[in-house]
Design a protein around this motif. Sequence first.
Motif, PDB file in Angstrom:
ATOM      1  N   PHE A  66       0.824  -1.209   0.000  1.00  9.35           N
ATOM      2  CA  PHE A  66       0.000   0.000   0.000  1.00  9.35           C
ATOM      3  C   PHE A  66       0.858   1.259   0.000  1.00  9.35           C
ATOM      4  O   PHE A  66       0.605   2.199  -0.760  1.00  9.35           O
ATOM      5  N   GLU A  67       1.902   1.286   0.850  1.00  6.43           N
ATOM      6  CA  GLU A  67       2.763   2.468   0.921  1.00  6.43           C
ATOM      7  C   GLU A  67       3.430   2.765  -0.419  1.00  6.43           C
ATOM      8  O   GLU A  67       3.525   3.923  -0.823  1.00  6.43           O
ATOM      9  N   GLU A  68       3.885   1.727  -1.111  1.00  4.49           N
ATOM     10  CA  GLU A  68       4.664   1.926  -2.330  1.00  4.49           C
ATOM     11  C   GLU A  68       3.820   2.078  -3.589  1.00  4.49           C
ATOM     12  O   GLU A  68       4.280   2.678  -4.553  1.00  4.49           O
ATOM     13  N   THR A  69       2.601   1.517  -3.590  1.00  2.00           N
ATOM     14  CA  THR A  69       1.804   1.511  -4.829  1.00  2.00           C
ATOM     15  C   THR A  69       0.403   2.081  -4.693  1.00  2.00           C
ATOM     16  O   THR A  69      -0.259   2.303  -5.703  1.00  2.00           O
ATOM     17  N   GLY A  70      -0.086   2.248  -3.469  1.00  2.00           N
ATOM     18  CA  GLY A  70      -1.469   2.674  -3.272  1.00  2.00           C
ATOM     19  C   GLY A  70      -2.465   1.534  -3.414  1.00  2.00           C
ATOM     20  O   GLY A  70      -3.672   1.747  -3.277  1.00  2.00           O
ATOM     21  N   LEU A  71      -1.986   0.313  -3.663  1.00  2.00           N
ATOM     22  CA  LEU A  71      -2.874  -0.833  -3.847  1.00  2.00           C
ATOM     23  C   LEU A  71      -3.105  -1.576  -2.535  1.00  2.00           C
ATOM     24  O   LEU A  71      -2.210  -1.670  -1.697  1.00  2.00           O
ATOM     25  N   TYR A  89       5.153 -12.994  -1.598  1.00  2.00           N
ATOM     26  CA  TYR A  89       3.760 -13.333  -1.889  1.00  2.00           C
ATOM     27  C   TYR A  89       3.414 -12.919  -3.307  1.00  2.00           C
ATOM     28  O   TYR A  89       3.984 -11.966  -3.843  1.00  2.00           O
ATOM     29  N   LEU A  90       2.451 -13.620  -3.871  1.00  2.00           N
ATOM     30  CA  LEU A  90       1.860 -13.251  -5.150  1.00  2.00           C
ATOM     31  C   LEU A  90       0.483 -12.679  -4.850  1.00  2.00           C
ATOM     32  O   LEU A  90      -0.264 -13.248  -4.043  1.00  2.00           O
ATOM     33  N   CYS A  91       0.154 -11.568  -5.466  1.00  2.00           N
ATOM     34  CA  CYS A  91      -1.149 -10.947  -5.266  1.00  2.00           C
ATOM     35  C   CYS A  91      -1.819 -10.735  -6.614  1.00  2.00           C
ATOM     36  O   CYS A  91      -1.291 -10.021  -7.469  1.00  2.00           O
ATOM     37  N   GLU A  92      -2.969 -11.378  -6.790  1.00  2.00           N
ATOM     38  CA  GLU A  92      -3.758 -11.207  -8.005  1.00  2.00           C
ATOM     39  C   GLU A  92      -5.129 -10.616  -7.692  1.00  2.00           C
ATOM     40  O   GLU A  92      -5.881 -10.290  -8.596  1.00  2.00           O
ATOM     41  N   ASN A  93      -5.429 -10.492  -6.416  1.00  2.00           N
ATOM     42  CA  ASN A  93      -6.692  -9.937  -5.959  1.00  2.00           C
ATOM     43  C   ASN A  93      -6.381  -8.671  -5.156  1.00  2.00           C
ATOM     44  O   ASN A  93      -6.012  -8.746  -3.986  1.00  2.00           O
ATOM     45  N   PHE A  94      -6.509  -7.533  -5.820  1.00  5.67           N
ATOM     46  CA  PHE A  94      -6.158  -6.265  -5.188  1.00  5.67           C
ATOM     47  C   PHE A  94      -7.148  -5.196  -5.629  1.00  5.67           C
ATOM     48  O   PHE A  94      -7.892  -5.359  -6.591  1.00  5.67           O
ATOM     49  N   LYS A 124      -0.546   4.376  -7.356  1.00  2.42           N
ATOM     50  CA  LYS A 124       0.068   5.673  -7.066  1.00  2.42           C
ATOM     51  C   LYS A 124       1.381   5.409  -6.334  1.00  2.42           C
ATOM     52  O   LYS A 124       1.390   4.859  -5.238  1.00  2.42           O
ATOM     53  N   GLY A 125       2.492   5.797  -6.944  1.00  6.79           N
ATOM     54  CA  GLY A 125       3.805   5.542  -6.373  1.00  6.79           C
ATOM     55  C   GLY A 125       4.143   6.425  -5.189  1.00  6.79           C
ATOM     56  O   GLY A 125       3.758   7.584  -5.137  1.00  6.79           O
ATOM     57  N   GLN A 126       4.883   5.853  -4.259  1.00  9.18           N
ATOM     58  CA  GLN A 126       5.365   6.576  -3.086  1.00  9.18           C
ATOM     59  C   GLN A 126       6.505   7.498  -3.523  1.00  9.18           C
ATOM     60  O   GLN A 126       7.513   7.036  -4.060  1.00  9.18           O
ATOM     61  N   VAL A 135       9.852   5.540  -4.776  1.00  8.26           N
ATOM     62  CA  VAL A 135       9.478   4.992  -6.073  1.00  8.26           C
ATOM     63  C   VAL A 135       9.576   6.061  -7.166  1.00  8.26           C
ATOM     64  O   VAL A 135       8.884   7.064  -7.111  1.00  8.26           O
ATOM     65  N   ALA A 136      10.426   5.804  -8.156  1.00  8.85           N
ATOM     66  CA  ALA A 136      10.570   6.734  -9.278  1.00  8.85           C
ATOM     67  C   ALA A 136       9.455   6.543 -10.294  1.00  8.85           C
ATOM     68  O   ALA A 136       9.007   7.503 -10.919  1.00  8.85           O
ATOM     69  N   GLU A 137       9.005   5.280 -10.464  1.00  7.74           N
ATOM     70  CA  GLU A 137       7.997   4.973 -11.476  1.00  7.74           C
ATOM     71  C   GLU A 137       7.359   3.628 -11.175  1.00  7.74           C
ATOM     72  O   GLU A 137       8.004   2.730 -10.638  1.00  7.74           O
ATOM     73  N   LEU A 138       6.090   3.496 -11.520  1.00 11.73           N
ATOM     74  CA  LEU A 138       5.386   2.211 -11.475  1.00 11.73           C
ATOM     75  C   LEU A 138       4.969   1.882 -12.900  1.00 11.73           C
ATOM     76  O   LEU A 138       4.457   2.745 -13.608  1.00 11.73           O
TER      77      LEU A 138
END
Length: 152
Positions: free
Chosen positions: A65-70, A103-108, A113-115, A119-122
Amino acid sequence: MTDYVKNMRKYIGHERLLLVGAGVAIHKDGKILLQKRKDNGCWANHGGAVEIAEKVETAAKRELFEETGLIANSLEFLGVFSGEELLYTYPNGDMVSFVVILYLCENFSGEVKGQEEEVAELKWFSIDNLPENISPPDKPMMEAVVRKLKKV
């Protein structure tokens, strides 16, 4: 950097520190969401150090969540990674030996939104066309993610 790591660095400087990390590989429609790290300019999964007394899965969700907003609605355990491949020296000279639970996450849910601090880019990459400049400690984990996804 966690308060624990900052405090330990006061005592040991740049010497090698054993760190437990929690990582998350985000997958959707044959693509993996990677982050370009600001510290080394390389692409990587999402994750970071587990805090004192924090559950690893909680750390994985927090870091994602912190790094991607997901928000990870569910996580699938992928493996534990350690050893010589996960020895790393940060650009600032800090040396670590990682033990990473991935972990693998396919349900999010949520909006990507990058931190700004880390994070320079997602960017989404096809599992068949990943970038060349993967962060060194992430390489064995990325290989495991691709193997897992291609078997599905």
